[in-house]
Design a protein around this motif. Structure first.
Motif, mmCIF file in Angstrom:
data_model
loop_
_atom_site.group_PDB
_atom_site.id
_atom_site.type_symbol
_atom_site.label_atom_id
_atom_site.label_comp_id
_atom_site.label_asym_id
_atom_site.label_seq_id
_atom_site.Cartn_x
_atom_site.Cartn_y
_atom_site.Cartn_z
ATOM 1 N N SER A 7 0.793 -1.162 -0.018
ATOM 2 C CA SER A 7 0.016 0.181 -0.076
ATOM 3 C C SER A 7 0.810 1.312 -0.123
ATOM 4 O O SER A 7 0.802 2.112 -0.720
ATOM 5 C CB SER A 7 -0.750 -0.078 1.205
ATOM 6 N N ILE A 11 1.262 4.026 -3.126
ATOM 7 C CA ILE A 11 0.710 5.538 -2.624
ATOM 8 C C ILE A 11 2.163 6.510 -3.009
ATOM 9 O O ILE A 11 2.077 7.428 -3.587
ATOM 10 C CB ILE A 11 0.515 5.694 -1.255
ATOM 11 N N GLU A 14 2.326 6.896 -6.799
ATOM 12 C CA GLU A 14 1.140 8.085 -6.900
ATOM 13 C C GLU A 14 1.908 9.346 -6.559
ATOM 14 O O GLU A 14 1.687 10.401 -7.185
ATOM 15 C CB GLU A 14 -0.102 8.027 -6.323
ATOM 16 N N VAL A 143 -2.329 13.135 -2.628
ATOM 17 C CA VAL A 143 -2.473 11.437 -2.899
ATOM 18 C C VAL A 143 -3.299 11.156 -1.672
ATOM 19 O O VAL A 143 -3.098 11.487 -0.613
ATOM 20 C CB VAL A 143 -1.251 10.930 -3.156
ATOM 21 N N ALA A 145 -4.150 8.510 1.333
ATOM 22 C CA ALA A 145 -3.610 7.526 1.866
ATOM 23 C C ALA A 145 -4.321 6.347 2.246
ATOM 24 O O ALA A 145 -3.985 5.601 3.006
ATOM 25 C CB ALA A 145 -3.285 8.229 3.239
ATOM 26 N N ARG A 150 -7.428 -0.167 -3.340
ATOM 27 C CA ARG A 150 -6.121 -0.024 -3.642
ATOM 28 C C ARG A 150 -5.509 -1.663 -4.608
ATOM 29 O O ARG A 150 -4.702 -1.584 -4.925
ATOM 30 C CB ARG A 150 -4.781 0.446 -2.811
#
Length: 155
Positions: A7, A11, A14, A143, A145, A150
């Motif tokens: 994850s 992130i 991104e 972005v 969180a 996802r």
């Protein structure tokens, strides 16, 4: 725990994509909090993650200098390189190792592998919050969180 690494990496990717449209001067601008600038904070996230993983593995500490990675492109390359090594390590990690004791070159303390991995995850999340504040100050939507949505879990 491994899904939280994934994850964080999604992130992070991104953030790299979002920050491409920000001039390097703005990414290097001195700010309150974090490591002083957006790029230095991203460098710090990468350095902490890689250093602790090397520490768990008993590898020597790798010294890298921010001055050698002070553009978004250089940090993305460093992130991709280190992430590949870390992924290989995490593929071999088991919850059975969670309480294994680790010592690292930069501290006299003793840690468990589990607490180190949790520290790495929380550390990145903390600094992503700082990036979010700085993005808003620049008028950029940060972005998300969120872990949810996802694709980490198959439904």
């Amino acid at each position: 725990m491994i899904k939280l690494f994934h994850s964080n990496w999604i992130i992070r990717e991104e953030w790299f994509e979002l920050l491409k449209r920000v001039p390097n001067e703005e990414l290097l601008r001195n700010r309150i909090g974090g490591q002083g600038s957006i790029l230095n904070t991203i460098f710090h996230i990468l350095d902490v993650e890689y250093s602790w993983i090397c520490g768990i593995q008993g590898k020597p500490e790798v010294q890298v200098r921010f001055e050698n990675y002070n553009t978004l492109e250089q940090l993305k390359t460093l992130s991709d390189s280190w992430m590949q090594e870390i992924k290989l390590f995490l593929e071999t990690w088991s919850d059975d190792f969670e309480n294994d004791i680790v010592t690292v070159p930069w501290s006299e303390e003793r840690y468990t592998e589990g607490e180190i991995l949790l520290h790495i995850i929380a550390h990145e999340i903390h600094h992503m919050g700082q990036l979010s504040i700085w993005a808003r100050e620049m008028g950029i939507q940060p972005v998300s969180a969120n872990v949810i949505g996802r694709g980490l879990f198959v439904v």
